[in-house]
Scaffold this motif. Sequence first.
Motif, PDB file in Angstrom:
ATOM      1  N   MET A  98      -9.390  10.299   8.429  1.00 54.44           N
ATOM      2  CA  MET A  98      -9.143  10.639   7.032  1.00 54.44           C
ATOM      3  C   MET A  98      -8.072  11.550   7.005  1.00 54.44           C
ATOM      4  O   MET A  98      -6.980  11.452   6.037  1.00 54.44           O
ATOM      5  N   SER A  99      -7.816  12.483   7.727  1.00 52.23           N
ATOM      6  CA  SER A  99      -6.986  13.694   7.658  1.00 52.23           C
ATOM      7  C   SER A  99      -5.712  12.969   8.299  1.00 52.23           C
ATOM      8  O   SER A  99      -4.512  13.605   8.427  1.00 52.23           O
TER       9      SER A  99
ATOM     10  N   PRO B  96      -3.294  10.518   1.833  1.00 50.32           N
ATOM     11  CA  PRO B  96      -4.078  10.178   0.627  1.00 50.32           C
ATOM     12  C   PRO B  96      -3.414   9.347  -0.562  1.00 50.32           C
ATOM     13  O   PRO B  96      -3.875   8.648  -1.622  1.00 50.32           O
TER      14      PRO B  96
ATOM     15  N   GLU C 213      -4.364  -0.995  -0.731  1.00 51.53           N
ATOM     16  CA  GLU C 213      -5.355   0.010  -1.086  1.00 51.53           C
ATOM     17  C   GLU C 213      -4.868   1.445  -0.706  1.00 51.53           C
ATOM     18  O   GLU C 213      -4.176   1.550   0.331  1.00 51.53           O
ATOM     19  N   TYR C 214      -5.715   2.450  -1.179  1.00 51.46           N
ATOM     20  CA  TYR C 214      -5.477   3.696  -0.537  1.00 51.46           C
ATOM     21  C   TYR C 214      -6.537   4.180   0.406  1.00 51.46           C
ATOM     22  O   TYR C 214      -7.568   3.666   0.427  1.00 51.46           O
ATOM     23  N   PRO C 215      -6.206   5.265   1.157  1.00 53.08           N
ATOM     24  CA  PRO C 215      -7.399   5.569   2.302  1.00 53.08           C
ATOM     25  C   PRO C 215      -8.799   5.734   1.658  1.00 53.08           C
ATOM     26  O   PRO C 215      -9.775   5.380   2.429  1.00 53.08           O
ATOM     27  N   ASP C 216      -8.902   6.283   0.648  1.00 48.92           N
ATOM     28  CA  ASP C 216     -10.115   6.641   0.225  1.00 48.92           C
ATOM     29  C   ASP C 216     -11.201   5.327  -0.384  1.00 48.92           C
ATOM     30  O   ASP C 216     -12.372   5.626  -0.460  1.00 48.92           O
ATOM     31  N   ALA C 217     -10.395   4.181  -0.299  1.00 50.91           N
ATOM     32  CA  ALA C 217     -11.333   3.143  -0.744  1.00 50.91           C
ATOM     33  C   ALA C 217     -11.570   2.437   0.700  1.00 50.91           C
ATOM     34  O   ALA C 217     -12.465   1.515   0.246  1.00 50.91           O
TER      35      ALA C 217
ATOM     36  N   SER D  15     -13.981   2.537   4.455  1.00 55.81           N
ATOM     37  CA  SER D  15     -14.942   3.245   5.131  1.00 55.81           C
ATOM     38  C   SER D  15     -14.415   3.971   6.344  1.00 55.81           C
ATOM     39  O   SER D  15     -13.063   3.792   6.673  1.00 55.81           O
TER      40      SER D  15
ATOM     41  N   ARG E 134     -10.884   2.952   8.205  1.00 55.88           N
ATOM     42  CA  ARG E 134      -9.773   3.842   8.398  1.00 55.88           C
ATOM     43  C   ARG E 134      -9.187   4.102   9.704  1.00 55.88           C
ATOM     44  O   ARG E 134      -8.202   4.103  10.227  1.00 55.88           O
TER      45      ARG E 134
END
Length: 367
Positions: free
Chosen positions: A118-119, A123, A168-172, A174, A178
């Motif tokens: 995630m990091s 985002p 899509e964006y990363p927050d969408a 799992s 990712r």
Amino acid sequence: MSNQRTSTRQNGARESGPEPLLEIDDLHVHFHTEEGTVEAIDGVSLTIGRDEVLGVIGESGCGKSVTALSTMGLLKSPPADIVSGSIRYDGTELLDLSDQELNDVRGDDITMIYQDPMSSLNPVLTIGQQVMEPLLAHRDVSKETARERALEMLKSVGLADAERLMTEYPDALSGGMRQRVVIAMALITEPKLLIADEPTTALDVTIQAQIMDLLTDLREEFEMSMLFISHDLAVISEIADRIGVMYAGNVVEQCEMRELFESPLHPYTRKLAESIPSVEGRADRLPTIEGTVPELIDPPSGCRFAGRCPQYIGEVCDSVDPSLETPPALEGGDQKVACHLYDEEREGGPPWPVGEEAVGHEGVDGA
């Protein structure tokens, strides 16, 4: 204790054979803080051959990630300071390169997978933009060609409906998805060397197994070398050909993966191997290593493991930094250890079989 250390440390590189793809030689890295200077890396030497996976294992804070970030040229200075040493990639000294010259290598010939997917992802950029970026930065290709290649990579890492994911964006996604995206980003330029810094730490056990299978398959497909970093010996044993065991900024043992289980030499390595749960036996508690890792602002003047070592043999452990070398009983082999138990002049030798004496013994549990 004083930080003036008596050292007999030697290069842990292989002494013969073809030139390695990556060779880290006697690397020293310090961090300057308000509390003092942290001697995070103290003479680390490692090599990775072509089409080889080197595993690096050790407790949190032992210097695994600092070694990887030093190789990528991603340490922030200050506070980080590469005091001395050498990092050669395919014959080129990386520490002598300018930022621009280093940018031509990292992200292209050498790429990296970070601990937290995630990091690692931006985002506010789509998945497609981020997977395409390395190719657009390092290859003379059109956006359309880069997009086609990004779609192929997303499919290669096992992501379904790649067309949709491109927008899509990363927050969408799992955590497992990712991590697959980050792997696709790392491999889109078909690197010669992939650095995987605990790539399964943030994932649950089922997804972890899938990612390990994926990395194993992709390593064979792309015929690349890999530096695989982990604190989990069971995970690293699935993929590594050789292993380097780190403790408090030092490499204390290097060997083939099978040798770590069959005949570990360093007391710390043996304790790590003993801590793996066995399905064959029952125990009320897993074995532990007594004591704590020493402070690296004022590290011990000799062996950094001496204060916790069950085989402590006296003043030499406290005053002399042991060199990483092949014990006389194993002369001609690749297994190296930094421990005074194997000093040639010491009477009695180590408290467990070494070399020919070790043949046929039952590994850690049977030694």
